[in-house]
Design a protein around this motif. Structure first.
Motif, PDB file in Angstrom:
ATOM      1  N   ASP A  63       0.867  -1.180   0.000  1.00  0.00           N
ATOM      2  CA  ASP A  63       0.000   0.000   0.000  1.00  0.00           C
ATOM      3  C   ASP A  63       0.902   1.228   0.000  1.00  0.00           C
ATOM      4  O   ASP A  63       1.508   1.577   1.014  1.00  0.00           O
ATOM      5  CB  ASP A  63      -0.897  -0.056   1.249  1.00  0.00           C
ATOM      6  CG  ASP A  63      -1.819   1.142   1.363  1.00  0.00           C
ATOM      7  OD1 ASP A  63      -1.620   2.136   0.640  1.00  0.00           O
ATOM      8  OD2 ASP A  63      -2.740   1.094   2.199  1.00  0.00           O
ATOM      9  N   LYS A 117     -11.917   9.489  -5.568  1.00  0.00           N
ATOM     10  CA  LYS A 117     -11.772   8.034  -5.476  1.00  0.00           C
ATOM     11  C   LYS A 117     -11.220   7.444  -6.779  1.00  0.00           C
ATOM     12  O   LYS A 117     -11.904   6.720  -7.507  1.00  0.00           O
ATOM     13  CB  LYS A 117     -13.104   7.382  -5.109  1.00  0.00           C
ATOM     14  CG  LYS A 117     -13.571   7.664  -3.691  1.00  0.00           C
ATOM     15  CD  LYS A 117     -12.612   7.216  -2.612  1.00  0.00           C
ATOM     16  CE  LYS A 117     -12.430   5.719  -2.523  1.00  0.00           C
ATOM     17  NZ  LYS A 117     -11.581   5.349  -1.348  1.00  0.00           N
ATOM     18  N   TYR A 174       0.720   6.839  -0.050  1.00  0.00           N
ATOM     19  CA  TYR A 174       1.398   8.073   0.388  1.00  0.00           C
ATOM     20  C   TYR A 174       2.797   8.202  -0.220  1.00  0.00           C
ATOM     21  O   TYR A 174       3.669   8.850   0.351  1.00  0.00           O
ATOM     22  CB  TYR A 174       1.483   8.110   1.924  1.00  0.00           C
ATOM     23  CG  TYR A 174       0.127   8.157   2.590  1.00  0.00           C
ATOM     24  CD1 TYR A 174      -0.663   9.303   2.545  1.00  0.00           C
ATOM     25  CD2 TYR A 174      -0.387   7.044   3.250  1.00  0.00           C
ATOM     26  CE1 TYR A 174      -1.914   9.338   3.135  1.00  0.00           C
ATOM     27  CE2 TYR A 174      -1.647   7.070   3.843  1.00  0.00           C
ATOM     28  CZ  TYR A 174      -2.404   8.231   3.778  1.00  0.00           C
ATOM     29  OH  TYR A 174      -3.652   8.267   4.364  1.00  0.00           O
TER      30      TYR A 174
END
Ligand SMILES: Cc1ncc(COP(=O)(O)O)c(C=O)c1O
Length: 384
Positions: A199, A241, A202
């Motif tokens: 993930d 999104k 960021y």
């Protein structure tokens, strides 16, 4: 008699973000809890979406995402991470990073499989694992610097281990993985059938000259990895999104089978706009220093309070230890701060399945300076 649902997620209630945000509104508090910017996004990007709609780009695009956007993304990651990603077979545009993660889990998991994750963890991981009939195996990061104890990971790996999910820069701690972590991960998964979900939403929100160690950089890890990204985080448009997943062809082929019959294709005008805007490299390259200034400013303001900052090298979160102020449990203290001080935060204990309460709260500093100033002013007043 009406039908009754036998819940697939019996333990799941309303998320802490919804609960705290509702409480925040009720008490007219400043919301530093939920992770989203309160400043405007780039106007050029907005007008590119407007233009795309006016130009008639309002119908479905390719199932894997607009080809010109995938082409730009391949150029970007190949340049940033010395990767060699194929835009046709290895990138899929998704409705956000969370969906990419969910789809990756759904692609690989079968009932009874185990997935190792690190807590505190982003709240979607465990429900994503459990809805697929798999078992989450949480390992606590070592407080207070939130390191991964790789020896513990080794001990948890067994024949049922199907995947490990990592997240760097990390929500909620701001921890960033280092080369030694990458080496440890490589050693653990070598010659196993373990997949990795990385993930990296960021990726550009990283400070103090730390490099982002994307798993796209390491061919011996990438061969088993779904790497998940978010445009919302990079371009201050979380409400759009939109994100993407990059994985090797054989993994991506299966990922797309799941994606095809779930979402099929994502918002078209935003993809046209991003395909053009992404070429302005400075926009994402300056994001780290832009947010680092906010982190530093927030930390400086918070020095007026007894809150103790923990280390944050990335994301838009800063953890604070409040043990010098109160002995209350995190959840109770966060509620009290919202009700009595008028500042909303998130208790870090909410990011654990197994209860851990280190007396730490998460603050989101991706806010206008005036918002940060007002919030700290309220805390100073309340605590004096
Ligand atoms: C660690 C982490 N992963 C994924 C996401 C979700 O990204 P998106 O909004 O693109 O679904 C978030 C959002 O808060 C996050 O913090």
């Amino acid at each position: 008699m009406s039908p009754e649902i036998h819940s697939k997620l019996p333990a799941v209630g309303t998320t802490i973000f919804t609960t705290m945000s509702a409480l925040s509104v009720k008490h007219n508090a400043i919301n530093l809890g939920q992770g989203f910017p309160d400043f405007p996004m780039n106007e050029t990007l907005q007008s590119l979406v407007d233009k795309a709609m006016k130009d008639g780009h309002n119908q479905y695009v390719h199932m894997c995402g607009l080809p010109s956007l995938r082409e730009q993304l391949a150029n970007k990651v190949n340049e940033d991470y010395s990767a060699n990603i194929n835009l046709d077979s290895e990138i899929t545009i998704t409705p956000g990073g969370t969906y990419a993660i969910y789809t990756a889990f759904t692609t690989i998991l079968r009932p009874g499989d185990e997935v190792i994750l690190f807590e505190p963890a982003y709240d979607s991981y465990i429900p994503n694992i459990e809805i697929n009939g798999a078992v989450a195996v949480p390992i606590a990061l070592e407080y207070p610097d939130y390191r991964i104890n790789w020896q513990l990971v080794k001990e948890k790996i067994n024949a049922k281990t199907k995947a490990i999910i990592i997240n760097s820069p990390h929500n909620p701690t701001g921890k960033v993985l280092e080369e030694s972590d990458i080496d440890a991960l490589k050693a653990l998964v070598k010659n196993t059938g373990i997949f990795i979900i990385s993930d990296e939403v960021y990726e550009h929100l990283i400070f103090d000259n730390k490099p982002h160690l994307s798993l796209l950089k390491y061919p011996d890890l990438f061969e088993r990895t779904f790497v998940c990204f978010s445009f919302g985080k990079v371009y201050h448009c979380t409400g759009w999104k939109l994100g993407y997943c990059i994985a090797p062809e054989s993994l991506m082929k299966e990922f797309r089978k799941v994606h095809q019959f779930n979402c099929f294709t994502c918002n078209s005008p935003a993809q046209y706009a991003l395909a053009e805007f992404i070429q302005q490299k400075n926009e994402y390259r300056q994001l780290g220093s832009f947010l680092q200034k906010k982190r530093d400013y927030f930390q400086q303001l918070m020095q007026q309070t007894p809150f103790k900052a923990l280390v944050s090298h990335g994301s838009y979160f800063q953890l604070y230890d409040y043990s010098a102020i109160s002995d209350q449990r995190e959840n109770d203290f966060a509620i009290r701060l919202t009700q009595e001080a008028g500042v909303t935060t998130i208790p870090v204990s909410a990011f654990y399945k197994t209860p851990v309460d280190n007396r730490v709260l998460r603050f989101c500093f991706a806010k206008k300076e005036s918002t940060l100033e007002q919030a700290v002013e309220r805390l100073v007043k309340y605590l004096s």
